[in-house]
Every structure is written in structure tokens, then in C-alpha cells.
Write a protein that holds these residues in place. Sequence first.
Motif, PDB file in Angstrom:
ATOM      1  N   ILE A   1       0.747  -0.988  -0.129  1.00 40.36           N
ATOM      2  CA  ILE A   1      -0.237   0.107  -0.086  1.00 40.36           C
ATOM      3  C   ILE A   1       0.738   1.284   0.210  1.00 40.36           C
ATOM      4  N   ASN A   2       0.688   2.323  -0.862  1.00 41.02           N
ATOM      5  CA  ASN A   2       1.288   3.400  -0.808  1.00 41.02           C
ATOM      6  C   ASN A   2       0.531   4.464   0.347  1.00 41.02           C
ATOM      7  N   ILE A   3       0.963   4.093   1.354  1.00 37.52           N
ATOM      8  CA  ILE A   3       0.015   4.836   2.508  1.00 37.52           C
ATOM      9  C   ILE A   3       0.430   6.377   2.678  1.00 37.52           C
ATOM     10  N   GLY A   4       1.280   6.758   2.007  1.00 34.97           N
ATOM     11  CA  GLY A   4       1.443   8.322   1.820  1.00 34.97           C
ATOM     12  C   GLY A   4       1.262   8.965   0.544  1.00 34.97           C
ATOM     13  N   ASP A   5       0.726   7.954  -0.320  1.00 33.70           N
ATOM     14  CA  ASP A   5       0.377   8.489  -1.484  1.00 33.70           C
ATOM     15  C   ASP A   5       1.338   9.361  -2.355  1.00 33.70           C
ATOM     16  N   GLU A   6       2.445   8.700  -2.182  1.00 30.83           N
ATOM     17  CA  GLU A   6       3.560   9.332  -2.865  1.00 30.83           C
ATOM     18  C   GLU A   6       3.641   8.952  -4.100  1.00 30.83           C
ATOM     19  N   ALA A   7       3.996   9.954  -5.243  1.00 31.42           N
ATOM     20  CA  ALA A   7       4.026   9.712  -6.555  1.00 31.42           C
ATOM     21  C   ALA A   7       5.254   8.940  -6.863  1.00 31.42           C
ATOM     22  N   THR A   8       6.241   8.904  -6.163  1.00 32.56           N
ATOM     23  CA  THR A   8       7.520   8.298  -6.184  1.00 32.56           C
ATOM     24  C   THR A   8       7.735   6.911  -5.802  1.00 32.56           C
ATOM     25  N   LYS A   9       6.615   6.486  -5.307  1.00 32.02           N
ATOM     26  CA  LYS A   9       6.655   5.130  -4.547  1.00 32.02           C
ATOM     27  C   LYS A   9       5.402   4.219  -5.211  1.00 32.02           C
TER      28      LYS A   9
ATOM     29  N   VAL B   1      -2.304 -14.753   0.206  1.00 33.89           N
ATOM     30  CA  VAL B   1      -1.824 -13.484   0.682  1.00 33.89           C
ATOM     31  C   VAL B   1      -1.724 -13.638   2.304  1.00 33.89           C
ATOM     32  N   LYS B   2      -0.624 -13.057   2.759  1.00 41.75           N
ATOM     33  CA  LYS B   2      -0.200 -13.280   3.986  1.00 41.75           C
ATOM     34  C   LYS B   2      -0.269 -12.079   5.008  1.00 41.75           C
ATOM     35  N   GLY B   3      -0.665 -10.765   4.069  1.00 37.21           N
ATOM     36  CA  GLY B   3      -0.799  -9.533   4.932  1.00 37.21           C
ATOM     37  C   GLY B   3      -0.645  -8.192   3.992  1.00 37.21           C
ATOM     38  N   LEU B   4       0.066  -7.219   4.438  1.00 40.02           N
ATOM     39  CA  LEU B   4      -0.015  -5.846   4.004  1.00 40.02           C
ATOM     40  C   LEU B   4       1.614  -5.472   4.290  1.00 40.02           C
ATOM     41  N   MET B   5       2.231  -4.502   3.411  1.00 39.16           N
ATOM     42  CA  MET B   5       3.226  -3.823   3.266  1.00 39.16           C
ATOM     43  C   MET B   5       3.081  -2.604   3.080  1.00 39.16           C
ATOM     44  N   ALA B   6       3.812  -1.381   3.764  1.00 41.20           N
ATOM     45  CA  ALA B   6       3.735  -0.166   3.240  1.00 41.20           C
ATOM     46  C   ALA B   6       5.365   0.425   3.716  1.00 41.20           C
ATOM     47  N   ILE B   7       5.709   1.579   2.981  1.00 40.79           N
ATOM     48  CA  ILE B   7       6.809   2.201   3.293  1.00 40.79           C
ATOM     49  C   ILE B   7       6.331   3.618   3.630  1.00 40.79           C
ATOM     50  N   PRO B   8       5.957   4.019   4.851  1.00 37.53           N
ATOM     51  CA  PRO B   8       5.346   5.702   5.132  1.00 37.53           C
ATOM     52  C   PRO B   8       6.381   6.348   4.724  1.00 37.53           C
ATOM     53  N   PRO B   9       6.351   7.498   4.237  1.00 35.18           N
ATOM     54  CA  PRO B   9       7.055   8.654   3.950  1.00 35.18           C
ATOM     55  C   PRO B   9       7.860   9.115   4.983  1.00 35.18           C
ATOM     56  N   VAL B  10       8.999   9.331   4.713  1.00 38.28           N
ATOM     57  CA  VAL B  10       9.960   9.668   5.595  1.00 38.28           C
ATOM     58  C   VAL B  10       9.705  10.675   6.624  1.00 38.28           C
ATOM     59  N   GLY B  11       9.872  10.736   7.947  1.00 41.36           N
ATOM     60  CA  GLY B  11       9.408  11.604   8.690  1.00 41.36           C
ATOM     61  C   GLY B  11       7.857  11.568   9.152  1.00 41.36           C
TER      62      GLY B  11
ATOM     63  N   GLY C   1       4.351  10.976  10.809  1.00 39.43           N
ATOM     64  CA  GLY C   1       4.012  10.886  12.313  1.00 39.43           C
ATOM     65  C   GLY C   1       3.220   9.745  12.767  1.00 39.43           C
ATOM     66  N   GLU C   2       2.656   9.526  13.893  1.00 36.10           N
ATOM     67  CA  GLU C   2       2.045   8.291  14.238  1.00 36.10           C
ATOM     68  C   GLU C   2       0.777   8.151  13.572  1.00 36.10           C
ATOM     69  N   ASP C   3       0.106   9.089  13.053  1.00 33.80           N
ATOM     70  CA  ASP C   3      -0.989   8.938  12.378  1.00 33.80           C
ATOM     71  C   ASP C   3      -1.122   8.303  10.938  1.00 33.80           C
ATOM     72  N   VAL C   4       0.070   8.129  10.295  1.00 34.69           N
ATOM     73  CA  VAL C   4       0.110   7.547   9.121  1.00 34.69           C
ATOM     74  C   VAL C   4       0.373   5.939   9.519  1.00 34.69           C
ATOM     75  N   PHE C   5       1.245   5.614  10.572  1.00 36.84           N
ATOM     76  CA  PHE C   5       1.372   4.403  10.977  1.00 36.84           C
ATOM     77  C   PHE C   5       0.046   3.661  11.377  1.00 36.84           C
ATOM     78  N   GLU C   6      -0.837   4.739  12.292  1.00 39.80           N
ATOM     79  CA  GLU C   6      -2.054   4.226  12.739  1.00 39.80           C
ATOM     80  C   GLU C   6      -2.955   4.104  11.536  1.00 39.80           C
ATOM     81  N   LYS C   7      -3.040   4.614  10.566  1.00 41.21           N
ATOM     82  CA  LYS C   7      -3.895   4.319   9.394  1.00 41.21           C
ATOM     83  C   LYS C   7      -3.457   3.055   8.794  1.00 41.21           C
ATOM     84  N   MET C   8      -2.241   2.939   8.440  1.00 42.81           N
ATOM     85  CA  MET C   8      -1.963   1.580   7.857  1.00 42.81           C
ATOM     86  C   MET C   8      -2.165   0.268   8.986  1.00 42.81           C
ATOM     87  N   HIS C   9      -2.051   0.492  10.115  1.00 44.50           N
ATOM     88  CA  HIS C   9      -2.618  -0.572  10.966  1.00 44.50           C
ATOM     89  C   HIS C   9      -4.094  -0.545  11.031  1.00 44.50           C
TER      90      HIS C   9
END
Length: 184
Positions: free
Chosen positions: A80-88, A111-121, A123-131
Motif C-alpha cells: 500500500i502506498n500509504i503516503g500517496d507518494e508519486a515516487t513510490k 495473501v499473508k498480509g500488507l506492506m507499506a513504506i510510510p513517507p520519511v518523517g 507521524g504516528e497518524d500514518v502508521f496508525e492508518k496503515m494498522h
Amino acid sequence: AYDAGQRIFGENRPQELREKYPLLPPDIRWHMIGHLQTNKVKYIINDVTLIQSVDNLKLAHEISRLAVKNNKTMNVLVEINIGDEATKSGVSAEMAEELVRQTAQLPNVSVKGLMAIPPVGSGEDVFEKMHGIFLSVKEKDIPNVSMDILSMGMSGDYELAIKHGSNLVRIGTKLFGARKYLED
């Protein structure tokens, strides 16, 4: 790392995985953790136990086709592109469940689960959204989807990722140092 007991190793590039695979002990469980093009699946299908970067249905179909051809079941994570980054890479958060459902219907893919690379820096909100997405998909109890793995967190943010449910982190830079690229 191997001598210390580590048995799961990830690689970002199919070519590098192919070079390392025969040189290292056979009990290593290799994960493909980087972006994977459909034309590269054939190079890694028999060497990896998990592909962490399924970001579109075309790739999932190719993994399925080659898994059937090689008489194996390939474990995958939907990226999942959790940060909606155009480069990811990665599917949008809104389309994640649909890609999980479609991928789970393919033969010889689990399917065993999900993967994401949150944007550098992030906050907790992005990680919590992914969770939250992970838990939402898990509670749907979709056939052929175990949702055992939430892979997020790298060398710079793994503690925050673990705090928010990650049970698989990618900390190669912290363990082995920054990647060195050969110049042409």
C-alpha cells in the motif's frame, strides 16, 4: 547476521538476489522486498518464500502463473502506498482491500498480509492508518487471506512501526550500513 541466528533476509533487486542466493546458506528464507516488475518474477519465483511488494493485479497474475508452472504456492503481501507518494509503488489505501480480494482468488498465491513504506518523517497518524487498514482487512476473514504479517518500518522508523502493529521490519541499513552503488 546469519551467524547471530537471522534466517529471513530481504532483497530489493531481483538481480542482486540471484547473485547472493547461491553464495549464502540454503536455510535462508529470502523475501523480495523491493518493487518487482512482471518481467522479473521469473528470476526470483523459486528463490523467495515471500514477495512483499504486490502492488497491482497484473503482477499478481504473473506471480500466480509462474507459481502454477513451478508447482508451488507463493506467499505475498499487498503493498500500500500509504503516503500517496508519486515516487513510490503501492496501491492506494482505498483500493487495498480490493487488490487483496482479487489476488487471493488467484491459483497458487496466498495473501499473508500488507506492506507499506510510510513517507520519511511520518507521524504516528500514518502508521496508525496503515494498522487500521490491516485490522479492517483482517476482520473481513477473506478466503485465502491470513493477514498474519504487517510489514512496515525501516531503519529510521521501525520503533514507531512496531508500536503501531508492525511484526516485520526492514532494517538493513541499520544492520549493514547504507547501500553502496557502483558508478558506471
